[in-house]
Scaffold this motif. Sequence first.
Motif, PDB file in Angstrom:
ATOM      1  N   GLN A  83       0.807  -1.214   0.000  1.00 36.44           N
ATOM      2  CA  GLN A  83       0.000   0.000   0.000  1.00 36.44           C
ATOM      3  C   GLN A  83       0.840   1.263   0.000  1.00 36.44           C
ATOM      4  O   GLN A  83       2.032   1.226   0.266  1.00 36.44           O
ATOM      5  CB  GLN A  83      -0.860   0.030   1.272  1.00 36.44           C
ATOM      6  CG  GLN A  83      -1.544  -1.274   1.561  1.00 36.44           C
ATOM      7  CD  GLN A  83      -2.496  -1.175   2.719  1.00 36.44           C
ATOM      8  OE1 GLN A  83      -2.303  -0.354   3.623  1.00 36.44           O
ATOM      9  NE2 GLN A  83      -3.531  -1.987   2.696  1.00 36.44           N
ATOM     10  N   HIS A 106       0.001   5.670   1.089  1.00 37.18           N
ATOM     11  CA  HIS A 106      -0.976   6.676   1.521  1.00 37.18           C
ATOM     12  C   HIS A 106      -0.663   8.026   0.895  1.00 37.18           C
ATOM     13  O   HIS A 106       0.500   8.364   0.708  1.00 37.18           O
ATOM     14  CB  HIS A 106      -0.952   6.834   3.044  1.00 37.18           C
ATOM     15  CG  HIS A 106      -1.155   5.560   3.772  1.00 37.18           C
ATOM     16  ND1 HIS A 106      -2.304   4.824   3.684  1.00 37.18           N
ATOM     17  CD2 HIS A 106      -0.336   4.861   4.590  1.00 37.18           C
ATOM     18  CE1 HIS A 106      -2.194   3.740   4.425  1.00 37.18           C
ATOM     19  NE2 HIS A 106      -1.008   3.728   4.984  1.00 37.18           N
ATOM     20  N   LYS A 157      -2.181  10.415   5.338  1.00 33.68           N
ATOM     21  CA  LYS A 157      -1.773   9.527   6.418  1.00 33.68           C
ATOM     22  C   LYS A 157      -0.263   9.353   6.480  1.00 33.68           C
ATOM     23  O   LYS A 157       0.370   8.956   5.516  1.00 33.68           O
ATOM     24  CB  LYS A 157      -2.449   8.178   6.229  1.00 33.68           C
ATOM     25  CG  LYS A 157      -2.268   7.214   7.375  1.00 33.68           C
ATOM     26  CD  LYS A 157      -3.313   6.109   7.258  1.00 33.68           C
ATOM     27  CE  LYS A 157      -2.897   4.854   7.957  1.00 33.68           C
ATOM     28  NZ  LYS A 157      -3.842   3.766   7.696  1.00 33.68           N
ATOM     29  N   GLU A 172       2.331   7.325   9.115  1.00 35.45           N
ATOM     30  CA  GLU A 172       2.264   6.338  10.179  1.00 35.45           C
ATOM     31  C   GLU A 172       3.653   5.826  10.489  1.00 35.45           C
ATOM     32  O   GLU A 172       4.601   6.087   9.736  1.00 35.45           O
ATOM     33  CB  GLU A 172       1.340   5.183   9.793  1.00 35.45           C
ATOM     34  CG  GLU A 172       1.823   4.365   8.617  1.00 35.45           C
ATOM     35  CD  GLU A 172       0.767   3.367   8.113  1.00 35.45           C
ATOM     36  OE1 GLU A 172      -0.434   3.633   8.242  1.00 35.45           O
ATOM     37  OE2 GLU A 172       1.172   2.334   7.576  1.00 35.45           O
ATOM     38  N   HIS A 202       4.604   0.382   1.348  1.00 32.17           N
ATOM     39  CA  HIS A 202       4.833  -0.382   2.579  1.00 32.17           C
ATOM     40  C   HIS A 202       3.871  -1.544   2.729  1.00 32.17           C
ATOM     41  O   HIS A 202       2.746  -1.492   2.233  1.00 32.17           O
ATOM     42  CB  HIS A 202       4.737   0.521   3.805  1.00 32.17           C
ATOM     43  CG  HIS A 202       3.381   1.150   3.999  1.00 32.17           C
ATOM     44  ND1 HIS A 202       2.934   2.213   3.239  1.00 32.17           N
ATOM     45  CD2 HIS A 202       2.371   0.860   4.841  1.00 32.17           C
ATOM     46  CE1 HIS A 202       1.723   2.551   3.630  1.00 32.17           C
ATOM     47  NE2 HIS A 202       1.344   1.738   4.595  1.00 32.17           N
TER      48      HIS A 202
HETATM   49 ZN    ZN Z   1      -0.293   2.082   5.929  1.00 32.09          ZN
END
Ligand code: ZN
Length: 308
Positions: free
Chosen positions: A93, A95, A111, A113, A170
Amino acid sequence: MEPIFLKPVFKQMIWGGSRLKEFGYEIPGDDTGECWAISAHPNGDGTVAGGSYDGMKLSELWDTHRELFGNAEGDRYPLLIKLIDAKADLSIQVHPNDEYAKKNENGSLGKTECWYIVDCDEGAQIVIGHHAKTHDEVKDMIENKRWSDFIRVIPIHKGDFFQINPGTVHAIKGGTLILETQQNSDITYRVYDYDRLSNGKPRELHVEKSIDVIEAPFVPYEVSAKTEQGEGYERQNLITCPVYSVDKLTIHGKAVFHQDKPFLNVSILDGEGTIDGREIKKGDHFILPAGYGEYALDGNMMIITSNI
Ligand code: ZN
């Protein structure tokens, strides 16, 4: 003033396992992938357990008692803390950042993280970043499905830490237990799902949006090895970025601190002890509100804290 304890929300996932039991939780099944430990997200709004605000949702507390959070601005609790138990590989994925999400995802937040590796199998790996040198190469590698050239897979060990800025490819791989600290957003673009089928069909990919947001080249984040030592504790700043600060705190004996942040998220990941005389143990998560002031942690514990 009291610590605000939260009752987590559990999520069953096709890739989930049963290791969240190790934190003393009653999990809903042997496919439990996530424990939303400190969350005010509508898909898993945590409930206050005990004290003056017993039974209230964290989102409600944020809306009606903003003074507990140092009158921080924003229409939602800004952070989301999760424990994740991956028995199988998750899809790969990326973001978007705030600007892209605002424009393309109905005003949502982007996002950022980060992951602290609580535990992992011998030989476990993680997907962080890619090997394309330019954005054109990102596009070429994705469109021509050159996955083994593109995806950067590296070995991991217990205690490793990864910052995942928007635009970073990631994925968690099987055999990994992590604590995730993230911006309170759900916007995720799936780049690749290892060509797996679910119910006979491949899962939806977001190829165009992924290509839009993936940054090139990938630059790995290096954690500072510097630790601060004091009586009864050791503290390591894992990251300070525009959306959060995350620290690892090891307690051995009695240690005294001052809560001077708008609020502090606290997750006990190992051991047991007390906070100001009240018992706490592995698997507990709480918020120390604004103005809490001096507090004492006593025992043998490994803790991850976060603040804005
Ligand atoms: Zn993520």
